[in-house]
Design a protein around this motif. Structure first.
Motif, short mmCIF file in Angstrom:
data_model
loop_
_atom_site.label_atom_id
_atom_site.label_comp_id
_atom_site.label_asym_id
_atom_site.label_seq_id
_atom_site.Cartn_x
_atom_site.Cartn_y
_atom_site.Cartn_z
N ILE A 85 -0.38 -30.70 25.25
CA ILE A 85 0.74 -31.10 26.12
C ILE A 85 2.00 -31.24 25.27
O ILE A 85 3.07 -30.73 25.61
CB ILE A 85 0.40 -32.42 26.86
CG1 ILE A 85 -0.67 -32.16 27.92
CG2 ILE A 85 1.66 -33.03 27.49
CD1 ILE A 85 -1.23 -33.40 28.57
N ALA A 86 1.86 -31.90 24.11
CA ALA A 86 3.02 -32.10 23.22
C ALA A 86 3.55 -30.74 22.76
O ALA A 86 4.77 -30.53 22.71
CB ALA A 86 2.62 -32.97 22.04
N ARG A 87 2.64 -29.82 22.44
CA ARG A 87 3.09 -28.48 22.00
C ARG A 87 3.91 -27.81 23.09
O ARG A 87 4.97 -27.24 22.84
CB ARG A 87 1.86 -27.62 21.66
CG ARG A 87 1.91 -27.13 20.22
CD ARG A 87 0.90 -26.09 19.83
NE ARG A 87 -0.42 -26.19 20.41
CZ ARG A 87 -1.40 -26.94 19.92
NH1 ARG A 87 -1.19 -27.69 18.84
NH2 ARG A 87 -2.59 -26.97 20.47
N ALA A 88 3.41 -27.91 24.33
CA ALA A 88 4.11 -27.27 25.45
C ALA A 88 5.48 -27.93 25.67
O ALA A 88 6.48 -27.25 25.94
CB ALA A 88 3.27 -27.38 26.71
N VAL A 89 5.53 -29.25 25.52
CA VAL A 89 6.80 -29.97 25.72
C VAL A 89 7.78 -29.62 24.61
O VAL A 89 8.95 -29.30 24.85
CB VAL A 89 6.56 -31.51 25.77
CG1 VAL A 89 7.88 -32.26 25.80
CG2 VAL A 89 5.70 -31.88 26.98
N ARG A 90 7.29 -29.64 23.35
CA ARG A 90 8.18 -29.32 22.20
C ARG A 90 8.70 -27.89 22.29
O ARG A 90 9.84 -27.61 21.93
CB ARG A 90 7.44 -29.51 20.88
CG ARG A 90 6.93 -30.92 20.62
CD ARG A 90 8.01 -31.87 20.14
NE ARG A 90 7.43 -33.17 19.79
CZ ARG A 90 7.94 -34.33 20.15
NH1 ARG A 90 9.04 -34.39 20.86
NH2 ARG A 90 7.35 -35.46 19.81
N ALA A 91 7.83 -26.96 22.77
CA ALA A 91 8.25 -25.56 22.85
C ALA A 91 9.46 -25.41 23.77
O ALA A 91 10.34 -24.60 23.54
CB ALA A 91 7.09 -24.70 23.35
N ARG A 92 9.51 -26.23 24.81
CA ARG A 92 10.63 -26.12 25.75
C ARG A 92 11.80 -27.01 25.40
O ARG A 92 12.94 -26.65 25.64
CB ARG A 92 10.15 -26.50 27.16
CG ARG A 92 9.23 -25.47 27.73
CD ARG A 92 8.93 -25.83 29.14
NE ARG A 92 8.12 -24.77 29.72
CZ ARG A 92 8.10 -24.50 30.99
NH1 ARG A 92 8.84 -25.17 31.81
NH2 ARG A 92 7.33 -23.54 31.44
N ARG A 93 11.48 -28.24 24.93
CA ARG A 93 12.56 -29.21 24.82
C ARG A 93 12.69 -29.84 23.44
O ARG A 93 13.49 -30.75 23.25
CB ARG A 93 12.36 -30.32 25.87
CG ARG A 93 12.35 -29.85 27.32
CD ARG A 93 13.72 -29.40 27.80
NE ARG A 93 14.78 -30.29 27.37
CZ ARG A 93 15.05 -31.48 27.92
NH1 ARG A 93 14.37 -31.88 28.97
NH2 ARG A 93 16.01 -32.23 27.46
N GLY A 94 11.90 -29.37 22.47
CA GLY A 94 11.99 -29.90 21.10
C GLY A 94 11.88 -31.41 21.06
O GLY A 94 11.02 -31.99 21.72
N ASP A 95 12.81 -32.03 20.30
CA ASP A 95 12.76 -33.48 20.14
C ASP A 95 13.61 -34.22 21.17
O ASP A 95 13.84 -35.43 21.05
CB ASP A 95 13.25 -33.87 18.73
CG ASP A 95 12.19 -33.56 17.69
OD1 ASP A 95 11.02 -33.42 18.08
OD2 ASP A 95 12.54 -33.44 16.51
N GLU A 96 14.10 -33.47 22.17
CA GLU A 96 14.96 -34.13 23.18
C GLU A 96 14.18 -35.03 24.11
O GLU A 96 14.75 -35.85 24.81
CB GLU A 96 15.68 -33.06 24.01
CG GLU A 96 16.75 -32.33 23.22
CD GLU A 96 17.29 -31.16 24.00
OE1 GLU A 96 18.50 -31.01 24.06
OE2 GLU A 96 16.48 -30.38 24.55
#
Ligand code: PLP
Length: 384
Positions: free
Chosen positions: A166-177
């Motif tokens: 889940i974190a990978r998918a979130v970071r891929a789209r929104r990075g550290d935002e």
């Protein structure tokens, strides 16, 4: 009443004797205030800092390079600090939050509070297997999403969630935002935890689930992840959580975490054997009994039964000395919970959650299974 068999360790656990001994020492001998600069204060500070290191080790950040442990009063407060604190700190860049439908109320209650502050919330549905699909999670993200949360182990059915994916998918789209929070209350000491691998910004922990005392928790918080404190006061915990620390609880929590992490492997094997035995006896005794969730931690066993006399089931289990829960400790014993609804359990079906600890023996399991089968047959419940 028959002798009590305690199988509600997801609700709370017995304090380990070693932990109780350390806490006693903190209360009677090393009782100083860790903020004071004198012998008593320094002794208390040393105990608190040892516990901080022990918890950092337990979450895979042994030198505290990635983040810092902030002590709280419980897991609920750790979740509240992450959810409210992170969302409020990022509110100027967006006001959207994503969480699964079956999070603990410690998350959902605080997400609801955010809703009242004007945040929008998207809840991600879960399948009947009780495991979140990372792709579904990623689809819920928006340009203004500032906070997402997902628990590591579901507290009612024990399913392990793919938090790293889940974190990978979130970071891929929104990075550290986006702030990624993980409630690891039911995972600590049961599964190896590595905050770098999970790639989360915060992780909530609770003492009383791992043989420490009630009234102590912690939030691991990644460096440079902005989180507003929930209240103001003096500068304890680097001003993230004001108030004199519960040093006995904290010291005991550190020791309990160290002890639990040291025996994760062998305990997991032992509990897997007990789980197999329990499920074998229950499926033999109650035709068609259904196990809820796949890919679960071994110590939480949730089974579903069908029928109408659930109130009677709860009363009889209690009379038989079987200490289990319907869903979570915070729900009605015979209730159909939001987690049961989330995984599609029909209204006429109820779950019994049986949860074990390092003090659970094979004899406990055999006796409990016998009594549960007897009760289910008397009440006329069948498999779901
Ligand atoms: N999160 C999960 C997954 C839990 O199971 C619990 C307790 O049941 C909590 C949070 C709350 O922890 P505490 O009881 O320490 O407030």
């Amino acid at each position: 009443m028959r002798s009590l068999i305690y199988l509600d360790n997801a609700a709370t656990t017995r304090v380990a004797p070693e932990v109780a001994a350390l806490m006693r020492r903190c209360m009677l001998r090393d009782y100083g205030n860790p903020s004071c600069y004198h012998g008593f204060g320094l002794a208390a500070e040393a105990l608190r800092e040892r516990a901080r290191r022990q918890l950092s080790v337990a979450v895979g950040d042994p030198r505290g390079r990635r983040g810092r442990i902030v002590f709280t009063s419980c897991g609920t407060e750790a979740d509240a600090l992450a959810v409210l604190g992170a969302a409020r700190a990022r509110a100027s860049s967006g006001r959207h939050v994503v969480v699964p439908t079956f999070e603990h109320k410690a998350i959902l209650g605080n997400v609801d509070a955010l809703r009242h502050e004007g945040f929008r919330v998207t809840t991600v549905a879960v399948g009947g297997d009780g495991v979140i699909d990372p792709a579904a999670f990623a689809r819920a993200l928006r340009k203004d999403t500032v906070l997402v949360g997902c628990m590591l182990v579901q507290n009612e059915i024990g399913t392990i969630q793919p938090v790293a994916e889940i974190a990978r998918a979130v970071r891929a789209r929104r990075g550290d935002e986006v702030h990624i929070h993980c409630d690891a209350v039911q995972a600590l000491g049961r599964l190896p935890i590595d905050v770098a691998e999970l790639d989360v910004d915060s992780l909530a922990l609770s003492g009383h689930k791992i043989h420490a005392a009630k009234g102590v928790g912690a939030l691991w918080l990644r460096n440079h992840s902005p989180v507003n404190p929930l209240w103001r006061g003096a500068s304890q915990e680097e001003s993230r959580r004001a108030g004199t620390e519960n040093v006995p609880g904290i010291a005991g929590f550190g020791l309990a975490a160290e002890m639990a992490v040291a025996r994760i492997g062998p305990e997991r094997e032992r509990l897997t054997r007990l789980r197999r035995k329990l499920l074998g006896l229950l499926t033999e005794g109650v035709a068609g009994i259904q196990v809820l969730g796949t890919h679960a931690v071994p110590h939480i066993v949730a089974v579903a039964l069908k029928g109408h006399r659930f109130k009677r089931l709860a009363t009889m289990l209690q009379e038989q000395g079987i200490c289990v829960s319907g869903g979570s400790a915070c729900g009605v014993p015979e209730g159909h919970t939001h987690v049961h609804a989330a995984i599609g359990l029909p209204e006429d079906t109820r779950a019994v959650r049986i949860s074990m600890s390092r003090y659970t023996t094979e004899r406990d399991i055999e006796q409990a299974a016998r009594r549960i089968v007897q009760v289910a047959r008397t009440v006329g419940l069948t498999g779901a």
